[in-house]
Design an enzyme around this catalytic site. Structure first.
Site, PDB file in Angstrom:
ATOM      1  N   SER A  35     -67.507   9.421  49.066  1.00  0.00           N
ATOM      2  CA  SER A  35     -66.300   8.606  49.089  1.00  0.00           C
ATOM      3  C   SER A  35     -65.453   8.876  47.841  1.00  0.00           C
ATOM      4  O   SER A  35     -65.030  10.006  47.624  1.00  0.00           O
ATOM      5  CB  SER A  35     -66.672   7.130  49.231  1.00  0.00           C
ATOM      6  OG  SER A  35     -65.538   6.361  49.565  1.00  0.00           O
TER       7      SER A  35
ATOM      8  N   ASP B 201     -67.693  12.518  53.049  1.00  0.00           N
ATOM      9  CA  ASP B 201     -66.613  11.669  53.541  1.00  0.00           C
ATOM     10  C   ASP B 201     -65.741  11.189  52.372  1.00  0.00           C
ATOM     11  O   ASP B 201     -65.614   9.988  52.108  1.00  0.00           O
ATOM     12  CB  ASP B 201     -67.138  10.486  54.348  1.00  0.00           C
ATOM     13  CG  ASP B 201     -66.143  10.097  55.454  1.00  0.00           C
ATOM     14  OD1 ASP B 201     -65.457  10.986  55.978  1.00  0.00           O
ATOM     15  OD2 ASP B 201     -66.060   8.896  55.790  1.00  0.00           O
TER      16      ASP B 201
ATOM     17  N   ARG C 130     -56.945  15.591  44.085  1.00  0.00           N
ATOM     18  CA  ARG C 130     -58.047  15.263  44.990  1.00  0.00           C
ATOM     19  C   ARG C 130     -59.069  16.395  44.922  1.00  0.00           C
ATOM     20  O   ARG C 130     -58.858  17.402  44.245  1.00  0.00           O
ATOM     21  CB  ARG C 130     -57.548  15.104  46.432  1.00  0.00           C
ATOM     22  CG  ARG C 130     -56.816  16.350  46.940  1.00  0.00           C
ATOM     23  CD  ARG C 130     -56.624  16.359  48.439  1.00  0.00           C
ATOM     24  NE  ARG C 130     -55.770  17.443  48.885  1.00  0.00           N
ATOM     25  CZ  ARG C 130     -56.172  18.707  49.030  1.00  0.00           C
ATOM     26  NH1 ARG C 130     -57.428  19.042  48.746  1.00  0.00           N
ATOM     27  NH2 ARG C 130     -55.326  19.645  49.447  1.00  0.00           N
TER      28      ARG C 130
ATOM     29  N   ASP D 149     -62.168  23.576  42.835  1.00  0.00           N
ATOM     30  CA  ASP D 149     -62.893  22.790  41.835  1.00  0.00           C
ATOM     31  C   ASP D 149     -64.282  23.326  41.502  1.00  0.00           C
ATOM     32  O   ASP D 149     -64.923  22.845  40.562  1.00  0.00           O
ATOM     33  CB  ASP D 149     -63.004  21.333  42.292  1.00  0.00           C
ATOM     34  CG  ASP D 149     -61.639  20.655  42.378  1.00  0.00           C
ATOM     35  OD1 ASP D 149     -60.749  21.056  41.614  1.00  0.00           O
ATOM     36  OD2 ASP D 149     -61.468  19.756  43.222  1.00  0.00           O
TER      37      ASP D 149
ATOM     38  N   HIS E 281     -68.774   5.780  57.796  1.00  0.00           N
ATOM     39  CA  HIS E 281     -68.413   6.356  56.497  1.00  0.00           C
ATOM     40  C   HIS E 281     -69.659   6.924  55.809  1.00  0.00           C
ATOM     41  O   HIS E 281     -69.662   8.064  55.326  1.00  0.00           O
ATOM     42  CB  HIS E 281     -67.767   5.263  55.648  1.00  0.00           C
ATOM     43  CG  HIS E 281     -67.103   5.736  54.393  1.00  0.00           C
ATOM     44  ND1 HIS E 281     -66.429   6.937  54.293  1.00  0.00           N
ATOM     45  CD2 HIS E 281     -67.023   5.152  53.155  1.00  0.00           C
ATOM     46  CE1 HIS E 281     -65.938   7.076  53.064  1.00  0.00           C
ATOM     47  NE2 HIS E 281     -66.297   6.011  52.353  1.00  0.00           N
TER      48      HIS E 281
END
Length: 496
Positions: A166, A192, A206, A211, A277
């Site tokens: 998350s 997720d 984000r 990354d 989720h």
């Protein structure tokens, strides 16, 4: 469906609305990376607690930034790989149970590994937009922690794997982007990754493929309402997995909300939404616990095409393994992969594409029959599988669809196809024959089933099946026909 929409609305309201009580904080949460000015000096007292998990006692030992003695005390081994688990936004300020399940699963898969839990509860247990803002600070702290390990004990950042759930997925992304130098973190897995305040943002704001040396992501709850979804929908990795389409997950239906309310009280509503989720987490844990049941996903444009069985190819790296054992490959562009799963662990299913060549003998008449199929395999059988075609049967055409099985039946050697017709269908067919006796003799018009072609996704094996009765290719309502493996007698006619 309306109940599910209401449920999602309640959760999204719970995420977003409390932020309004903090005035400009929501705006602050959207500040870009260029405005992030945290310095090394500020970070002597980290908000993040780095807890090294030890499977022997099922406890943890805290490692403090810039305190080498804590590395020795906690028996951190610089020669072993490091996995850092990064949790997400916290409603109750308590580390969730899945964290320790994942840590234990990682240690059971690879005994020779360091597992650290990045505990940022103090910063995560805030109104959602404030927690979003804090993700940058926590990402910076993790980056500094890895740099310190590298400088003090020569631990290579390329040997680090960040697993973020998350908001923790974006924390991991920020850690990867903030770390200094040209070398990157080895791998980041986003489970997720959070959607609100991140969907549609630039890669620097984000989780993104830049990354780490390799980035993979699992999307399990991207169903959008009012332009928002709990999990991010857009691709954020080299490989983005969308189990069951990524919008919702089997076993997480609204019907379970009453059981959750009985167990958790009013927070049971959040527990029900959390089911889909958090499924991303349990899919990853499943990949660690069941080496013999690794889930395969397939590159496809969208779930609708996938549901037709059109994408079960592994040529040119078009498929990959979901979870810990993924094949790591950097791609110039994010690749979206789809798969089906069961409602519970082990989640693996076996994917098959079926292509049936039908000829509808009634000119200009579209029909929408219901079929069931029974498969005989070299290991097991699968009986009475419901078949749904995406379109009605008309003319001379091949129809493709996807079937998934919970068990491995081995190689398919025989198929039984039944038209689940009724007496009404029989009477209708007799009436059609009287009104339009276009065939010679007494034979009624029906469906001609020329061939059934099968492709197994997991093994990539292909086979063609023909009617066991060579002289009669017709199928009528309430009738079942048997098909056996054969040479493709219709190869020239049946190419698409």
């Amino acid at each position: 469906m309306k109940s599910l929409q209401l449920l999602s609305f309640l959760l999204l309201s719970y995420i977003i609305i409390p932020a309004n009580t903090d005035g400009g904080k929501k705006k602050e949460a959207l500040e870009s990376q260029s405005q992030h000015t945290r310095t090394k000096k500020d970070q002597q007292n980290f908000a993040t607690k780095f807890r090294l998990y030890t499977d022997a006692t099922k406890e943890d030992c805290q490692i403090f930034y810039n305190q080498l003695e804590t590395l020795d005390k906690c028996s951190f081994n610089a020669s072993l790989p490091l996995v850092i688990i990064v949790h997400g936004w916290s409603v109750d300020g308590i580390l969730e149970g899945w964290i320790w399940k994942m840590a234990a699963a990682l240690k059971s898969q690879r005994k020779q590994i360091n597992v650290i839990v990045a505990d940022w509860l103090v910063s995560a247990h805030q109104h959602y937009p404030i927690a979003v803002q804090n993700t940058r600070y926590i990402g910076q702290e993790i980056a500094d922690f890895l740099e310190w390990l590298e400088e003090s004990i020569q631990f290579s950042r390329s040997n680090a794997h960040l697993i973020g759930y998350s908001l923790g997925a974006h924390v991991s992304g920020f850690a990867g982007s903030f770390i200094s130098g040209t070398n990157k973190i080895g791998r980041i897995t986003g489970l997720d990754a959070a959607g609100p305040l991140f969907e549609g943002m630039s890669p620097t704001d984000r989780l993104s493929p830049d990354d780490a040396n390799f980035v993979d992501a699992i999307h399990t709850f991207t169903k959008q309402h009012m332009g928002l979804s709990v999990g991010i929908k857009q691709p954020v990795a080299h490989f983005d997995f969308y189990p069951n389409g990524g919008t919702f997950q089997p076993g997480c239906h609204i019907m379970h909300v009453y059981n959750h309310i009985a167990e958790y009280g009013i927070t049971g509503i959040a527990q029900t939404v959390k089911c889909a989720h958090e499924r991303s987490v349990h899919l990853f844990i499943d990949s660690l616990l069941h080496n013999d049941k690794q889930s395969t996903a397939y590159w496809c444009n969208d779930i609708h095409t996938f549901n037709k069985g059109m994408c079960l190819s592994c040529r040119k790296n078009r498929c990959n393994t979901l979870g810990y054992n993924i094949r790591e490959e950097r791609l110039p562009k994010s690749r979206r992969l789809f798969l089906k799963t069961r409602a519970r662990m082990p989640f693996k299913v076996y994917h098959y594409q079926f292509k049936i060549h039908f000829i509808n003998e009634i000119p200009g008449k579209r029909i929408e029959p219901t079929f069931t199929m029974s498969l005989t395999g070299t290991k097991e059988d699968a009986k009475n599988l419901p078949i749904t075609l995406a379109e009605s049967i008309n003319g001379n055409k091949t129809y493709s669809f996807l079937i998934t099985l919970d068990t491995d039946i081995g190689e398919v050697i025989m198929i039984k196809l039944k038209w689940e017709g009724t007496a009404v269908w029989e009477n209708l067919w007799d009436t059609v024959q009287i009104i339009m006796p276009w065939t010679k003799g007494t034979r009624r018009p029906g469906l001609i089933v020329k061939t059934i072609k099968v492709k197994a996704g997991e093994t990539q094996q292909k086979a063609t099946f023909c009617s066991q009765s060579i002289d009669n290719l017709h199928l009528y309502p309430a009738q079942e026909k048997t098909f056996v493996r054969c040479e493709d007698r219709f190869q020239g006619q049946n190419r698409k």
